[in-house]
Design an enzyme around this catalytic site. Structure first.
Site, PDB file in Angstrom:
ATOM      1  N   CYS A  84      55.849  67.549 -35.756  1.00  0.00           N
ATOM      2  CA  CYS A  84      55.736  66.144 -35.352  1.00  0.00           C
ATOM      3  C   CYS A  84      54.320  65.914 -34.825  1.00  0.00           C
ATOM      4  O   CYS A  84      53.661  66.840 -34.337  1.00  0.00           O
ATOM      5  CB  CYS A  84      56.770  65.856 -34.276  1.00  0.00           C
ATOM      6  SG  CYS A  84      56.578  64.275 -33.431  1.00  0.00           S
ATOM      7  N   THR A 120      53.512  64.786 -32.148  1.00  0.00           N
ATOM      8  CA  THR A 120      53.441  65.165 -30.730  1.00  0.00           C
ATOM      9  C   THR A 120      53.103  66.654 -30.552  1.00  0.00           C
ATOM     10  O   THR A 120      52.468  67.034 -29.562  1.00  0.00           O
ATOM     11  CB  THR A 120      54.763  64.801 -30.024  1.00  0.00           C
ATOM     12  OG1 THR A 120      55.018  63.412 -30.271  1.00  0.00           O
ATOM     13  CG2 THR A 120      54.690  65.026 -28.522  1.00  0.00           C
ATOM     14  N   HIS A 127      59.645  70.920 -31.800  1.00  0.00           N
ATOM     15  CA  HIS A 127      60.814  70.272 -31.192  1.00  0.00           C
ATOM     16  C   HIS A 127      61.639  69.501 -32.212  1.00  0.00           C
ATOM     17  O   HIS A 127      62.541  68.769 -31.827  1.00  0.00           O
ATOM     18  CB  HIS A 127      60.362  69.328 -30.062  1.00  0.00           C
ATOM     19  CG  HIS A 127      59.477  68.223 -30.542  1.00  0.00           C
ATOM     20  ND1 HIS A 127      58.156  68.402 -30.845  1.00  0.00           N
ATOM     21  CD2 HIS A 127      59.743  66.922 -30.801  1.00  0.00           C
ATOM     22  CE1 HIS A 127      57.644  67.264 -31.260  1.00  0.00           C
ATOM     23  NE2 HIS A 127      58.592  66.346 -31.246  1.00  0.00           N
ATOM     24  N   GLU A 128      61.324  69.656 -33.523  1.00  0.00           N
ATOM     25  CA  GLU A 128      62.087  68.916 -34.538  1.00  0.00           C
ATOM     26  C   GLU A 128      62.773  69.962 -35.411  1.00  0.00           C
ATOM     27  O   GLU A 128      62.369  70.186 -36.554  1.00  0.00           O
ATOM     28  CB  GLU A 128      61.108  68.035 -35.340  1.00  0.00           C
ATOM     29  CG  GLU A 128      61.752  66.830 -35.981  1.00  0.00           C
ATOM     30  CD  GLU A 128      60.731  65.860 -36.594  1.00  0.00           C
ATOM     31  OE1 GLU A 128      60.281  64.934 -35.903  1.00  0.00           O
ATOM     32  OE2 GLU A 128      60.384  66.035 -37.774  1.00  0.00           O
ATOM     33  N   CYS A 162      74.426  63.578 -14.636  1.00  0.00           N
ATOM     34  CA  CYS A 162      73.395  63.164 -13.676  1.00  0.00           C
ATOM     35  C   CYS A 162      73.396  61.637 -13.511  1.00  0.00           C
ATOM     36  O   CYS A 162      74.064  60.908 -14.243  1.00  0.00           O
ATOM     37  CB  CYS A 162      72.013  63.659 -14.119  1.00  0.00           C
ATOM     38  SG  CYS A 162      71.315  62.749 -15.513  1.00  0.00           S
ATOM     39  N   CYS A 173      67.649  61.986 -19.228  1.00  0.00           N
ATOM     40  CA  CYS A 173      68.549  62.821 -18.429  1.00  0.00           C
ATOM     41  C   CYS A 173      67.677  63.651 -17.500  1.00  0.00           C
ATOM     42  O   CYS A 173      66.648  64.170 -17.916  1.00  0.00           O
ATOM     43  CB  CYS A 173      69.350  63.728 -19.369  1.00  0.00           C
ATOM     44  SG  CYS A 173      70.203  65.090 -18.558  1.00  0.00           S
ATOM     45  N   ARG A 215      64.771  68.144 -16.984  1.00  0.00           N
ATOM     46  CA  ARG A 215      63.473  67.562 -17.338  1.00  0.00           C
ATOM     47  C   ARG A 215      62.306  68.158 -16.532  1.00  0.00           C
ATOM     48  O   ARG A 215      61.204  68.351 -17.077  1.00  0.00           O
ATOM     49  CB  ARG A 215      63.513  66.031 -17.180  1.00  0.00           C
ATOM     50  CG  ARG A 215      62.236  65.312 -17.589  1.00  0.00           C
ATOM     51  CD  ARG A 215      61.910  65.512 -19.065  1.00  0.00           C
ATOM     52  NE  ARG A 215      60.638  64.943 -19.451  1.00  0.00           N
ATOM     53  CZ  ARG A 215      59.464  65.538 -19.319  1.00  0.00           C
ATOM     54  NH1 ARG A 215      59.397  66.755 -18.774  1.00  0.00           N
ATOM     55  NH2 ARG A 215      58.356  64.940 -19.716  1.00  0.00           N
ATOM     56  N   CYS A 275      63.723  64.483 -34.043  1.00  0.00           N
ATOM     57  CA  CYS A 275      62.713  63.627 -33.394  1.00  0.00           C
ATOM     58  C   CYS A 275      62.402  62.361 -34.193  1.00  0.00           C
ATOM     59  O   CYS A 275      62.962  61.314 -33.924  1.00  0.00           O
ATOM     60  CB  CYS A 275      61.422  64.401 -33.085  1.00  0.00           C
ATOM     61  SG  CYS A 275      60.277  63.354 -32.162  1.00  0.00           S
TER      62      CYS A 275
END
Ligand SMILES: NC(=O)C1=CN([C@@H]2O[C@H](COP(=O)(O)OP(=O)(O)OC[C@H]3O[C@@H](n4cnc5c(N)ncnc54)[C@H](OP(=O)(O)O)[C@@H]3O)[C@@H](O)[C@H]2O)C=CC1
Ligand SMILES: N[C@@H](CCC(=O)N[C@@H](CSC=O)C(=O)NCC(=O)O)C(=O)O
Ligand SMILES: [Zn+2]
Ligand SMILES: [Zn+2]
Length: 381
Positions: free
Chosen positions: A46, A48, A68-69, A101, A112, A116, A176
């Site tokens: 990605c 990012t 992350h994808e 949460c 969330c 994090r 993503c």
């Protein structure tokens, strides 16, 4: 056979900002309580990932395993994991969903808070890493996912099990880009039939906003991109108009002037999918007085700030942001997979390149070429 033991596998390590990734063997520890170890089969790159590798991400830290994808199969789970089991097909979620949460129970956001803070520091929730290189040095995690490794460890709240019939080599994109753009249109903005929409930036995220706007029956879907090569894609994904501000404006005319003129006063919704703060301003100012909403999706570099005359907001324009399209990954991912199976959500069409994992640095290069939406890497090669 491997459960409870460290696994040696191939990974791409980002040792330094601005330098190519190093493909090497690493050791991945077994998952601790509330953690899941996943064999990643496919990951895409990605924009990012490139942003963080470039060194402009305030949360970027090295050495790290980016990515992350991605999608894969659960290899083993730690104690107290109840949402997935070994053998499940899963998508990694950089936006976790703990369902407990303050954020998750608010029904106001998909953000969330459960993992994090540690996620942003590149460690697991207990403050340590599961990745080590051959010298025994710890390697940081990234966005709670680190899909640029054959095996990765995620918090259980950062994993969703999906229909095993979904092709992992395609639906990894739902981790993503596609989800982000589509969700930004249908959830964050909640665009409606007849609305007018402008999308700045026709990458995977922007074109996914376009498909969300098309599904909802928006009357005008204008794509703004500085590269004419994106025009065909824009039209294939559902755009009604394409404007290249570098060549389609009259002398002295701005993109805001043009958009306001052709939409009788401005757009109902605009989306920034570029990460450029000047574009974000244009996107806001192209909104209709009184009700137009501009959604910021693009990620801007450290130190960049947005600005506009407060009068733009006083007169009813609204600036909003969207992370992961406002989608709650564990609750809503399988709905997107159903939409994909039903032909309502395009995913395959974004895969312009496929490569073996060892060509990962070429995949980062692909991102800079106008002919690339997504490169999917096969971790078995
Ligand atoms: N908020 C979130 O949850 C997420 C945010 N992102 C962010 O969204 C953005 C888009 O991601 P992605 O689609 O993968 O990226 P891409 O780079 O594929 O797409 C961006 C597009 O914008 C075009 N562009 C660049 N400058 C301008 C400009 N001044 N005016 C109009 N168009 C322009 C680019 O053209 P060219 O190719 O010629 O440069 C490119 O076509 C990135 O900033 C990414 O980091 C991504 C995923 C999730
Ligand atoms: N680390 C950056 C922020 C990066 C960012 O905004 N990430 C997006 C997802 S981008 C995916 O490709 C996001 O969802 N942000 C919300 C979050 O909780 O991270 C910085 O510090 O500026
Ligand atoms: Zn992304
Ligand atoms: Zn939560």
């Amino acid at each position: 056979m491997t459960a409870g033991k460290p696994i040696k596998c191939i990974a791409a390590v980002a040792y330094e900002a601005g330098k190519p990734l190093t493909v090497e063997e690493i050791t991945v520890d077994p998952p601790k309580a509330h953690e899941v170890r996943v064999k990643i089969d496919y990951t895409a790159v990605c924009h990012t990932d490139a942003y963080t590798l470039s060194g402009v991400d305030p949360e970027g830290a090295f050495p790290a395993i980016l990515g992350h994808e991605g999608a894969g199969i659960v290899e083993s789970v730690g104690e107290s994991v109840t949402n997935v089991k070994p053998g499940d097909h899963v998508i990694a979620l950089y936006t976790a969903e703990c369902q407990k949460c303050k954020f998750c129970t608010s029904n106001k956001t998909n953000l969330c808070s459960s993992v994090r803070a540690t996620q942003g520091k590149g460690v697991m929730p207990d403050g340590t890493s599961r990745f080590h290189n051959a010298k025994g040095e710890d390697l940081l995690h990234f966005m709670g996912c680190s899909t640029f490794s054959r095996y990765t460890v995620l918090a259980d709240v950062s994993v969703v099990a999906i229909d095993p019939k979904a092709p992992l080599e395609k639906v990894c994109l739902l981790g993503c880009g596609v989800t982000t753009g589509y969700g930004a249109a249908v959830k964050t903005a909640n665009v409606q039939k007849g609305d007018t929409v402008a999308v700045f930036g026709a990458g995977t995220v922007g074109l996914s906003v376009v498909q969300g706007a098309k599904v909802r029956g928006c009357s005008k879907i204008i794509v703004v991109d500085i590269n004419d090569d994106k025009k065909t894609w824009a039209s294939e994904f559902g755009a009604t108009d394409f404007i290249n501000p570098m060549k389609d404006l009259k002398k002295g005319e701005t993109i805001v002037d043009k958009l306001v003129e052709i939409t009788d006063g401005g757009l109902d919704f605009t989306f920034d999918c570029t990460g450029n703060v000047n574009v974000m301003r244009d996107a806001l100012e192209a909104c209709h007085k009184g009700w137009g909403q501009s959604i910021i999706i693009g990620v801007a570099a450290a130190g960049k700030e947005i600005s506009t005359r407060p009068f733009q907001l006083v007169t009813g324009r609204v600036w909003k942001g969207s992370a992961f399209g406002g989608i709650k990954g564990r609750s809503e991912m399988n709905g997107l997979i159903s939409d994909y199976f039903d032909g309502k959500l395009k995913v395959d069409e974004f895969i312009t390149h496929r490569r073996g994992f060892t060509e990962i640095n070429d995949a980062f290069e692909d991102l800079h070429h106008g002919d690339c939406l997504r490169t999917v890497l096969d971790l078995s090669k």
